[in-house]
Design a protein around this motif. Structure first.
Motif, PDB file in Angstrom:
ATOM      1  N   TYR A 144      -2.949  13.217 -12.794  1.00 40.99           N
ATOM      2  CA  TYR A 144      -4.119  13.298 -11.931  1.00 40.99           C
ATOM      3  C   TYR A 144      -3.779  13.094 -10.463  1.00 40.99           C
ATOM      4  O   TYR A 144      -4.584  12.699  -9.666  1.00 40.99           O
ATOM      5  CB  TYR A 144      -5.185  12.292 -12.395  1.00 40.99           C
ATOM      6  CG  TYR A 144      -5.632  12.608 -13.789  1.00 40.99           C
ATOM      7  CD1 TYR A 144      -6.455  13.708 -14.017  1.00 40.99           C
ATOM      8  CD2 TYR A 144      -5.186  11.876 -14.861  1.00 40.99           C
ATOM      9  CE1 TYR A 144      -6.839  14.045 -15.298  1.00 40.99           C
ATOM     10  CE2 TYR A 144      -5.566  12.208 -16.156  1.00 40.99           C
ATOM     11  CZ  TYR A 144      -6.395  13.293 -16.374  1.00 40.99           C
ATOM     12  OH  TYR A 144      -6.761  13.637 -17.630  1.00 40.99           O
ATOM     13  N   THR A 145      -2.520  13.327 -10.131  1.00 40.11           N
ATOM     14  CA  THR A 145      -2.130  13.250  -8.721  1.00 40.11           C
ATOM     15  C   THR A 145      -1.259  14.464  -8.425  1.00 40.11           C
ATOM     16  O   THR A 145      -0.964  15.269  -9.302  1.00 40.11           O
ATOM     17  CB  THR A 145      -1.292  11.994  -8.418  1.00 40.11           C
ATOM     18  OG1 THR A 145      -0.050  12.115  -9.104  1.00 40.11           O
ATOM     19  CG2 THR A 145      -2.002  10.738  -8.859  1.00 40.11           C
ATOM     20  N   ALA A 146      -0.842  14.566  -7.166  1.00 42.03           N
ATOM     21  CA  ALA A 146       0.094  15.619  -6.792  1.00 42.03           C
ATOM     22  C   ALA A 146       1.498  15.298  -7.301  1.00 42.03           C
ATOM     23  O   ALA A 146       2.459  15.945  -6.952  1.00 42.03           O
ATOM     24  CB  ALA A 146       0.088  15.801  -5.280  1.00 42.03           C
ATOM     25  N   GLY A 147       1.614  14.280  -8.142  1.00 43.14           N
ATOM     26  CA  GLY A 147       2.908  13.905  -8.705  1.00 43.14           C
ATOM     27  C   GLY A 147       3.572  12.834  -7.863  1.00 43.14           C
ATOM     28  O   GLY A 147       3.110  12.487  -6.792  1.00 43.14           O
TER      29      GLY A 147
ATOM     30  N   LYS B 122      -3.327  25.550  -5.716  1.00 40.54           N
ATOM     31  CA  LYS B 122      -3.469  25.265  -7.153  1.00 40.54           C
ATOM     32  C   LYS B 122      -4.523  24.184  -7.415  1.00 40.54           C
ATOM     33  O   LYS B 122      -4.371  23.347  -8.293  1.00 40.54           O
ATOM     34  CB  LYS B 122      -2.124  24.866  -7.759  1.00 40.54           C
ATOM     35  CG  LYS B 122      -1.057  25.959  -7.601  1.00 40.54           C
ATOM     36  CD  LYS B 122       0.304  25.491  -8.101  1.00 40.54           C
ATOM     37  CE  LYS B 122       1.389  26.527  -7.830  1.00 40.54           C
ATOM     38  NZ  LYS B 122       1.864  26.522  -6.431  1.00 40.54           N
ATOM     39  N   ALA B 123      -5.583  24.194  -6.612  1.00 43.84           N
ATOM     40  CA  ALA B 123      -6.642  23.205  -6.803  1.00 43.84           C
ATOM     41  C   ALA B 123      -7.858  23.865  -7.456  1.00 43.84           C
ATOM     42  O   ALA B 123      -8.029  25.083  -7.391  1.00 43.84           O
ATOM     43  CB  ALA B 123      -7.041  22.593  -5.466  1.00 43.84           C
ATOM     44  N   THR B 129     -10.880  18.845  -2.449  1.00 41.03           N
ATOM     45  CA  THR B 129     -10.095  19.625  -1.493  1.00 41.03           C
ATOM     46  C   THR B 129     -11.009  20.620  -0.776  1.00 41.03           C
ATOM     47  O   THR B 129     -12.219  20.664  -1.011  1.00 41.03           O
ATOM     48  CB  THR B 129      -8.996  20.454  -2.198  1.00 41.03           C
ATOM     49  OG1 THR B 129      -9.631  21.507  -2.937  1.00 41.03           O
ATOM     50  CG2 THR B 129      -8.159  19.602  -3.142  1.00 41.03           C
ATOM     51  N   MET B 130     -10.382  21.472   0.065  1.00 40.48           N
ATOM     52  CA  MET B 130     -11.078  22.564   0.746  1.00 40.48           C
ATOM     53  C   MET B 130     -11.922  23.407  -0.205  1.00 40.48           C
ATOM     54  O   MET B 130     -12.994  23.900   0.148  1.00 40.48           O
ATOM     55  CB  MET B 130     -10.050  23.538   1.356  1.00 40.48           C
ATOM     56  CG  MET B 130      -9.252  22.982   2.510  1.00 40.48           C
ATOM     57  SD  MET B 130      -7.800  24.028   2.870  1.00 40.48           S
ATOM     58  CE  MET B 130      -8.565  25.569   3.392  1.00 40.48           C
ATOM     59  N   LYS B 176      -5.548  16.299  -5.907  1.00 40.26           N
ATOM     60  CA  LYS B 176      -4.505  17.101  -5.258  1.00 40.26           C
ATOM     61  C   LYS B 176      -4.248  16.527  -3.874  1.00 40.26           C
ATOM     62  O   LYS B 176      -5.081  15.828  -3.309  1.00 40.26           O
ATOM     63  CB  LYS B 176      -4.968  18.561  -5.109  1.00 40.26           C
ATOM     64  CG  LYS B 176      -4.902  19.357  -6.411  1.00 40.26           C
ATOM     65  CD  LYS B 176      -3.484  19.786  -6.697  1.00 40.26           C
ATOM     66  CE  LYS B 176      -3.355  20.707  -7.892  1.00 40.26           C
ATOM     67  NZ  LYS B 176      -3.606  20.097  -9.172  1.00 40.26           N
ATOM     68  N   GLY B 177      -3.087  16.868  -3.341  1.00 45.04           N
ATOM     69  CA  GLY B 177      -2.784  16.462  -1.979  1.00 45.04           C
ATOM     70  C   GLY B 177      -2.481  14.980  -1.869  1.00 45.04           C
ATOM     71  O   GLY B 177      -2.427  14.253  -2.869  1.00 45.04           O
TER      72      GLY B 177
END
Lengths: 333, 211
Positions: A144-147, B122-123, B129-130, B176-177
């Motif tokens: 659940y994260t960007a790794g 890839k979101a 995110t955006m 993400k991010g």
């Protein structure tokens, strides 16, 4: 904000000018787009190694350009990934016909910009391998994260892969070595203070005088947990135990311990951390065969440290001891 | 009713002004859950875009978008550079040679642009995110186009959906991010990328509302 700068907009440019005046024997500096290559690039028949990332982590990466380590580095704005045009020009400048390895830290911006650069370089007929470093055990739940983030192991991978490329190993061999190093390295960091990005002008986060942040990344992004400051020995345990458990390292393993300053922590404190890290390694039956202690992957003036453990074998020991001659790391040459 | 190439240039120019006005706001949002550079990065990129305006004065919309995309790619850095760069490059592919855009053209252009952002980042919607601002805005624009609404109303719905999408990021946990490293601590903060994306849509509606 109290900093030795002229204009926040010119921090990276003026730093690069300083590097070009200081180390003309080791590196060449290019502007617009900004990149640093070793003075004798491209080295014919040798795999070129390119890395890059936001500025503010000095000596990484620009300080690691030179014989036995990186062929080129692309500095972005402070704490901001560099751009594909920088990476493409750097890649072309160091391509000696044996292909180019991109060593990329696992941050969303770095990944996307290097992906675009690799596509552009391949379109120009250059063999590219990209290896992502993601060694930060502080990031627990990678689904659940960007790794996991790329931190201390990056420095070790750049040194070891640089030595392997000097031996004229192939692109595939150097990239496989980089993946092995990433697989065998684990890191965790902590902060005693925040840091101030020059063009922002105020600290990235607030950290009260009596608190610390455990599991910090290298961009001043907050870490995993905040608590009252503890003793050096307790902090070392809080960093070492998750690292040792994670790989997991086994009794009898040979390891390199890398104790890194986040920028503001002096060497006297790093040795206190190293002392305890060494004792914890011994308690687990780990044999400390190499070490690195100092500011190598920093977050501007942040006080704090990170610890990296890398499992070693005979090949890695030989590559670690091989000569290196860069502004930020130099031995045997 | 169509959007002319001059309207497109005006949108870009106005957005550069909006980014400058909101530079500190975006950076403050980013400082809470990221690395405090989004406002500065976007401003650096769009100031560079303003520098390209003279050479775009007589160009088609595709060339305008492509130039904006390439300029952002080489000046913004971070994740914003590839994401906004890709958005405009993809828009440029759909509008090559065009001197004006109908509402249908706007739908296909934004569809390509936003698909590009999804592919690069890839979101998905809900990742904070955006995309959380862009995807619902595109849906609203499509719906308005299917209902043959006037451009001004379609754009108002577009911006409004983007605003709701942006606001929806506040309670979300980032997946993400850089904000994702914070886990649960990322909740309670509005996403800076969704905010700059909403401002892009809002500026389009404001600029083109009377086109």
């Amino acid at each position: 904000m109290k900093k030795l700068i002229n204009n926040p907009e010119n921090v990276v440019k003026e730093e690069l000018e300083g590097i070009s005046y200081a180390h003309p024997d080791l590196v060449k500096v290019f502007f617009d787009p900004n990149y640093i290559v070793r003075a004798d690039a491209p080295v014919q028949g040798k795999v070129g190694i390119v890395s890059g990332g936001g500025s503010g982590h000095e000596p990484m990466h620009g300080g690691f350009v030179g014989m036995g380590m990186l062929d080129a580095a692309c500095p972005g704005a402070v704490f901001t990934s560099p751009t594909p045009d920088q990476m493409l020009e750097a890649t072309k400048a160091v391509n000696g016909g044996a292909g180019v390895l991109h060593i990329v830290k696992n941050y969303t911006g770095d990944i996307m910009n290097f992906e675009m650069a690799a596509d552009l370089a391949r379109a120009e007929g250059i063999d590219i391998e990209s290896v992502v470093i993601d060694d930060d055990v502080a990031v627990q739940d990678s689904l659940y994260t960007a790794g996991r983030r790329g931190v201390g192991t990056t420095v070790l991978a750049e040194k070891l892969c640089g030595a392997a490329a000097e031996e004229r190993r192939s692109l595939k061999q150097v990239a496989d070595l980089c993946r092995k190093v990433n697989g065998w390295g684990r890191s965790m960091g902590m902060a005693l203070t925040s840091c101030t990005v020059p063009h922002v002008g105020k600290p990235t986060f607030d950290l009260p005088e009596d608190e610390m942040e455990i599991g910090i990344g290298i961009h001043g992004e907050p870490g995993r947990e905040r608590m009252k400051v503890k003793s050096a020995d307790e902090i070392t345990e809080m960093l070492m135990e998750p690292i040792v458990k994670d790989l997991p390292y086994k009794s009898g393993d040979e390891v390199l311990i890398f104790v890194n300053s986040m920028g503001g922590t002096p060497l006297i404190e790093l040795y206190i951390i190293y002392r305890k890290a060494y004792e914890i390694a011994q308690k687990h039956g780990l044999k400390v065969v190499r070490h690195l202690i100092g500011p190598y992957i920093t977050s501007l003036e942040m006080a704090g440290c990170s610890i990296t453990l890398l499992k070693m074998d005979d090949d890695l020991k030989k590559l670690w001891d091989a000569p290196v001659k860069t502004p930020g790391m130099r031995w045997g040459a | 009713m169509t959007i002319s190439r001059d309207d497109v240039l005006m949108w870009i120019k106005n957005y550069a002004g909006v980014i400058r006005e909101n530079k500190e706001y975006l950076t403050d949002l980013d400082a809470a859950i990221g690395d405090a550079d989004h406002g500065a990065n976007m401003d650096r990129g769009f100031q560079a875009v303003l520098g390209k305006m003279p050479e775009l004065a007589d160009k088609d919309i595709g060339t305008i978008f492509k130039t904006v995309g390439m300029t952002l790619l080489s000046t913004v850095g971070g994740a914003g550079g590839p994401l906004y760069g890709t958005l405009f490059l993809q828009a440029g592919m759909k509008t090559a040679g065009k001197m004006e855009l109908s509402l249908e053209d706007l739908v296909t252009t934004f569809e390509a642009a936003i698909s590009g952002v999804v592919m690069r980042g890839k979101a998905e919607v809900g990742d904070k995110t955006m995309i959380d601002a862009l995807t619902p805005a595109l849906e609203a624009l499509k719906k308005a186009s299917e209902e043959n609404q006037p451009i001004a109303e379609a754009l108002a719905a577009f911006a409004e959906a983007g605003k709701k999408g942006m606001e929806s990021t506040t309670p979300l946990v980032a997946k993400k991010g850089r904000a994702s490293y914070l886990g649960a601590r990322s909740a309670g903060h509005q996403d800076p990328g969704a905010t700059s994306s909403y401002l892009l849509l809002r500026t389009a509606a404001d600029t083109w509302g009377d086109a």
